[in-house]
Design a protein around this motif. Structure first.
Motif, PDB file in Angstrom:
ATOM      1  N   GLN A   1      49.545  27.740  12.133  1.00 31.51           N
ATOM      2  CA  GLN A   1      50.247  26.567  12.336  1.00 31.51           C
ATOM      3  C   GLN A   1      49.569  25.774  13.433  1.00 31.51           C
ATOM      4  OE1 GLN A   1      54.845  25.306  13.684  1.00 31.51           O
ATOM      5  NE2 GLN A   1      54.385  27.776  13.307  1.00 31.51           N
ATOM      6  N   VAL A   2      49.012  26.334  14.573  1.00 30.66           N
ATOM      7  CA  VAL A   2      48.237  25.422  15.421  1.00 30.66           C
ATOM      8  C   VAL A   2      47.045  24.861  14.704  1.00 30.66           C
ATOM      9  CG1 VAL A   2      46.716  25.407  17.623  1.00 30.66           C
ATOM     10  CG2 VAL A   2      49.281  26.637  17.348  1.00 30.66           C
ATOM     11  N   LEU A   3      46.154  25.520  13.867  1.00 30.01           N
ATOM     12  CA  LEU A   3      44.950  24.948  13.606  1.00 30.01           C
ATOM     13  C   LEU A   3      45.246  24.070  12.415  1.00 30.01           C
ATOM     14  CD1 LEU A   3      43.108  28.520  12.630  1.00 30.01           C
ATOM     15  CD2 LEU A   3      42.854  26.875  14.556  1.00 30.01           C
ATOM     16  N   GLY A   4      46.501  24.164  11.860  1.00 35.55           N
ATOM     17  CA  GLY A   4      46.604  22.796  10.950  1.00 35.55           C
ATOM     18  C   GLY A   4      47.148  21.995  11.526  1.00 35.55           C
ATOM     19  N   ARG A   5      47.274  21.782  12.958  1.00 34.11           N
ATOM     20  CA  ARG A   5      47.806  20.680  13.654  1.00 34.11           C
ATOM     21  C   ARG A   5      46.778  20.270  14.798  1.00 34.11           C
ATOM     22  NH1 ARG A   5      53.774  20.067  14.578  1.00 34.11           N
ATOM     23  NH2 ARG A   5      54.951  20.778  12.757  1.00 34.11           N
ATOM     24  N   LEU A   6      45.693  20.836  14.924  1.00 35.04           N
ATOM     25  CA  LEU A   6      44.821  20.383  15.689  1.00 35.04           C
ATOM     26  C   LEU A   6      44.516  18.923  15.991  1.00 35.04           C
ATOM     27  CD1 LEU A   6      42.072  23.162  16.015  1.00 35.04           C
ATOM     28  CD2 LEU A   6      43.643  22.574  17.638  1.00 35.04           C
ATOM     29  N   ASP A   7      44.633  18.153  14.941  1.00 37.81           N
ATOM     30  CA  ASP A   7      44.679  16.601  15.217  1.00 37.81           C
ATOM     31  C   ASP A   7      45.434  16.486  16.344  1.00 37.81           C
ATOM     32  OD1 ASP A   7      45.482  13.814  14.982  1.00 37.81           O
ATOM     33  OD2 ASP A   7      44.497  13.774  12.867  1.00 37.81           O
ATOM     34  N   ALA A   8      45.056  15.670  17.164  1.00 42.09           N
ATOM     35  CA  ALA A   8      45.878  15.360  18.603  1.00 42.09           C
ATOM     36  C   ALA A   8      47.056  14.686  18.360  1.00 42.09           C
ATOM     37  CB  ALA A   8      44.891  14.470  19.665  1.00 42.09           C
ATOM     38  N   THR A   9      47.183  14.008  17.164  1.00 41.53           N
ATOM     39  CA  THR A   9      48.545  13.228  16.764  1.00 41.53           C
ATOM     40  C   THR A   9      49.439  14.328  16.381  1.00 41.53           C
ATOM     41  OG1 THR A   9      47.777  12.831  14.773  1.00 41.53           O
ATOM     42  CG2 THR A   9      47.347  11.244  16.139  1.00 41.53           C
ATOM     43  N   GLU A  10      48.971  15.514  15.951  1.00 48.21           N
ATOM     44  CA  GLU A  10      50.127  16.632  15.422  1.00 48.21           C
ATOM     45  C   GLU A  10      50.340  17.751  16.507  1.00 48.21           C
ATOM     46  OE1 GLU A  10      49.812  17.839  11.526  1.00 48.21           O
ATOM     47  OE2 GLU A  10      48.298  16.261  11.006  1.00 48.21           O
ATOM     48  N   LEU A  11      49.570  18.110  17.324  1.00 50.26           N
ATOM     49  CA  LEU A  11      49.786  19.024  18.311  1.00 50.26           C
ATOM     50  C   LEU A  11      49.882  18.656  19.758  1.00 50.26           C
ATOM     51  CD1 LEU A  11      49.709  22.112  18.719  1.00 50.26           C
ATOM     52  CD2 LEU A  11      47.164  21.957  19.233  1.00 50.26           C
ATOM     53  N   SER A  12      51.134  18.904  20.155  1.00 51.42           N
ATOM     54  CA  SER A  12      51.357  18.364  21.647  1.00 51.42           C
ATOM     55  C   SER A  12      51.864  19.585  22.466  1.00 51.42           C
ATOM     56  CB  SER A  12      52.790  17.571  21.208  1.00 51.42           C
ATOM     57  OG  SER A  12      53.510  17.139  22.748  1.00 51.42           O
ATOM     58  N   ILE A  13      51.245  19.506  23.681  1.00 53.42           N
ATOM     59  CA  ILE A  13      51.467  20.629  24.510  1.00 53.42           C
ATOM     60  C   ILE A  13      51.860  19.908  25.945  1.00 53.42           C
ATOM     61  CG2 ILE A  13      50.134  22.474  25.855  1.00 53.42           C
ATOM     62  CD1 ILE A  13      47.844  22.100  23.610  1.00 53.42           C
ATOM     63  N   ARG A  14      53.180  20.391  26.216  1.00 50.94           N
ATOM     64  CA  ARG A  14      53.769  19.930  27.364  1.00 50.94           C
ATOM     65  C   ARG A  14      53.762  20.864  28.555  1.00 50.94           C
ATOM     66  NH1 ARG A  14      58.474  19.922  27.829  1.00 50.94           N
ATOM     67  NH2 ARG A  14      58.653  17.773  29.216  1.00 50.94           N
ATOM     68  N   THR A  15      53.454  20.325  29.815  1.00 53.10           N
ATOM     69  CA  THR A  15      53.691  21.294  31.084  1.00 53.10           C
ATOM     70  C   THR A  15      55.225  21.200  31.422  1.00 53.10           C
ATOM     71  OG1 THR A  15      51.632  20.579  31.743  1.00 53.10           O
ATOM     72  CG2 THR A  15      52.863  21.482  33.317  1.00 53.10           C
ATOM     73  N   ASP A  16      55.708  22.296  30.990  1.00 53.09           N
ATOM     74  CA  ASP A  16      57.298  22.446  31.218  1.00 53.09           C
ATOM     75  C   ASP A  16      57.539  22.755  32.719  1.00 53.09           C
ATOM     76  OD1 ASP A  16      60.070  22.947  31.291  1.00 53.09           O
ATOM     77  OD2 ASP A  16      59.895  23.250  28.940  1.00 53.09           O
ATOM     78  N   ALA A  17      58.338  21.999  33.498  1.00 50.87           N
ATOM     79  CA  ALA A  17      58.470  22.511  34.829  1.00 50.87           C
ATOM     80  C   ALA A  17      59.662  23.474  34.854  1.00 50.87           C
ATOM     81  CB  ALA A  17      58.935  21.045  35.578  1.00 50.87           C
ATOM     82  N   ALA A  18      60.463  23.605  33.769  1.00 50.37           N
ATOM     83  CA  ALA A  18      61.728  24.532  33.981  1.00 50.37           C
ATOM     84  C   ALA A  18      61.487  25.854  33.235  1.00 50.37           C
ATOM     85  CB  ALA A  18      63.045  23.848  33.407  1.00 50.37           C
TER      86      ALA A  18
ATOM     87  N   ALA B   1      49.904  36.058  16.816  1.00 48.33           N
ATOM     88  CA  ALA B   1      50.400  36.377  15.508  1.00 48.33           C
ATOM     89  C   ALA B   1      49.828  35.420  14.422  1.00 48.33           C
ATOM     90  CB  ALA B   1      52.133  36.074  15.348  1.00 48.33           C
ATOM     91  N   PRO B   2      49.304  35.779  13.287  1.00 46.05           N
ATOM     92  CA  PRO B   2      48.470  34.928  12.397  1.00 46.05           C
ATOM     93  C   PRO B   2      49.168  33.731  12.217  1.00 46.05           C
ATOM     94  CG  PRO B   2      48.367  37.252  11.793  1.00 46.05           C
ATOM     95  CD  PRO B   2      49.331  37.113  12.949  1.00 46.05           C
ATOM     96  N   GLU B   3      50.682  33.641  11.643  1.00 44.82           N
ATOM     97  CA  GLU B   3      51.324  32.606  11.380  1.00 44.82           C
ATOM     98  C   GLU B   3      51.296  31.612  12.231  1.00 44.82           C
ATOM     99  OE1 GLU B   3      54.392  35.562  12.223  1.00 44.82           O
ATOM    100  OE2 GLU B   3      52.469  35.620  11.488  1.00 44.82           O
ATOM    101  N   LEU B   4      51.268  31.931  13.644  1.00 42.53           N
ATOM    102  CA  LEU B   4      51.203  30.998  14.767  1.00 42.53           C
ATOM    103  C   LEU B   4      49.926  30.168  14.976  1.00 42.53           C
ATOM    104  CD1 LEU B   4      53.436  32.520  17.470  1.00 42.53           C
ATOM    105  CD2 LEU B   4      54.325  30.584  16.176  1.00 42.53           C
TER     106      LEU B   4
END
Length: 485
Positions: free
Chosen positions: A331-348, A325-328
């Motif tokens: 949102q990611v492109l606006g946060r590509l600075d590593a301090t703003e974009l967090s990606i977690r490995t969710d075990a659950a 979806a374009p809005e998503l």
């Protein structure tokens, strides 16, 4: 595999429909392997039709289907020329089961045919389709639909895809394709299967059944041990491997040994989880490396290790042609600075029990408040698990369904804790989320790989966004091949 094109770059399969036909078509035009997601394409097909099929693409593909009699009822039931009215829920499609109805199989065939046909339209490049071993009950009719459209490759991960080579052989010959289904708690000698009869489902005769290309099959694995197991026997041997590390987006293989979480409740991976690339190369089958290989320098590392190339997801998930979806995406492109974009490995999060990468974005299920606001239900049910009931029959359950229902079916409340409904969330991620009668609209959940450095470089070069061709050209800039070879 010397008689068919081997790509250097494989655009990863990202579901549901993030790896859209538009994306795969764009990648294939560069001479590399464009891959569509094969998950839930019956729902994707019918929801696109209910939204009006802007541009007429779905209807154009359906018009090319070799048996028009299967198409007419689908258009009559699902196509809405003006699109759904505001707040109107999507119509449901039949759920997967061990005894699929004819309607369910026909919708699966048509959905997979449509996605692959559109991905292959207008060029002579190569196109693949990606399936999940965890969605076993969908695979036979889905593969048939993809093969009817001329899929060049089939890829599969999230399990041990030992039955797929034989399934593809049988379907290509016009014979019944059958796979065994894993039923939790079933007796050791109990056999449960799902089949598709290509001749019967199309309403043809053996004499009129069209010849089908047998796609190359690539098994997505994380360990050389599994690669060796699959390669040892001609009946289960794939045509090649994608070796996927734990930084890749989507589902990851669990760490070897006992699951241990860090202070952020993420699985801890160690040296034991690194595949032995030297041993894999000794098998003599082509292989591609995935998970943190989305940069030219990393492609060079893969080639130097003996790989045919790399599989890359995140660069393409954020490209202009992706189904995100374009809005998503914005949102990611606006946060590509590593301090703003967090990606977690969710075990659950995933009901499969596999760790799952989750991008932390406002308004998505990654937010605790958004997650808590969703009423648990399981209505798409692609990831539900067959299980043996006490009376010997087979039931279905999902740890993402209401907890009391899951526990009543023999599950545990602990196993249901923290589970997200990936089926509904991922359809929302591509703009096909369900609207409930209560007015609730399903929230999305976005998955990306941990390595976003390549995406940041592309964004700096293309501030308005990049195309799939831009990504391919950049990845191959230093490779000893032409981007359009």
């Amino acid at each position: 595999m010397s008689d068919r094109t081997l790509p250097v770059v494989i655009q990863g399969g990202m579901g549901m429909a993030v790896s859209s036909w538009r994306l795969a078509n764009a990648v294939a035009r560069t001479g590399q392997l464009g891959v569509v997601s094969g998950v839930a394409l019956d729902s994707v097909l019918t929801r696109r039709l209910q939204d009006g099929d802007a541009g007429g693409h779905i209807r154009r593909a359906l018009a090319a289907f070799p048996v028009p009699a299967l198409v007419a009822p689908v258009l009559e039931r699902y196509f809405q020329a003006e699109g759904r009215a505001e707040g109107e829920p999507y119509l449901p499609v039949p759920k997967l089961s061990l005894k699929p109805t004819r309607e369910q199989q026909e919708l699966s065939v048509l959905g997979n045919f449509t996605e692959v046909w559109l991905a292959k339209e207008g060029h002579t490049g190569i196109v693949g389709i990606n399936y999940m071993e965890k969605v076993q009950m969908a695979t036979p009719p889905a593969a048939l639909g993809a093969m009817l459209a001329g899929a060049d490759y089939v890829l599969m991960g999230a399990g041990i895809p030992r039955q797929i080579p034989h399934l593809l052989d049988e379907l290509a010959a016009g014979r019944v394709g059958t796979i065994d289904i894993d039923v939790h708690g079933a007796e050791a000698d109990a056999v449960h299967t799902v089949s598709v009869d290509p001749v019967d489902v199309l309403g043809l005769t053996p004499e009129t059944f069209p010849p089908l290309l047998r796609p190359f099959f690539l098994a997505i694995v994380s360990a050389h041990v599994l690669a060796f197991y699959l390669a040892r026997d001609a009946d289960i041997r794939p045509d090649g491997f994608i070796i996927e590390g734990p930084t890749a987006g989507g589902h990851n293989a669990p760490p070897r040994g006992r699951l241990t979480l860090d202070d952020d409740d993420q699985p801890i991976y160690g040296p034991r989880d690194d595949a032995n690339i030297v041993k894999i190369a000794e098998l003599g089958l082509p292989f591609w490396l995935a998970g943190g290989y989305g940069q030219p320098e990393r492609l060079a590392v893969a080639l130097a290790a003996g790989a045919q190339g790399v599989q890359v997801g995140t660069l393409f998930a954020l490209s202009q042609e992706s189904g995100l979806a374009p809005e998503l995406r914005d949102q990611v492109l606006g946060r590509l600075d590593a301090t703003e974009l967090s990606i977690r490995t969710d075990a659950a999060a995933s009901p499969t029990g596999f760790p799952f990468k989750v991008a932390q974005l406002p308004g998505t299920l990654s937010e605790p408040a958004v997650y808590a606001d969703r009423v648990r239900l399981c209505d798409l049910s692609y990831l539900r698990e067959p299980y043996a009931k006490k009376d010997g029959t087979v039931g279905f359950r999902c740890p993402s369904e209401p907890v009391h229902m899951y526990v009543r079916k023999g599950g545990t409340a602990a196993d249901a804790a923290g589970r997200a409904c990936l089926c509904n969330a991922l359809t929302a991620t591509v703009g096909l989320g369900q609207t409930r009668k209560t007015g609730y609209v399903e929230a999305p959940l976005l998955t990306l790989g941990n390595d976003t450095d390549g995406a940041a470089v592309l964004l700096a070069a293309h501030p308005e966004g990049w195309s799939a061709a831009d990504a391919i050209g950049w990845l191959l800039r230093d490779a000893p091949v032409s981007p359009t070879a």
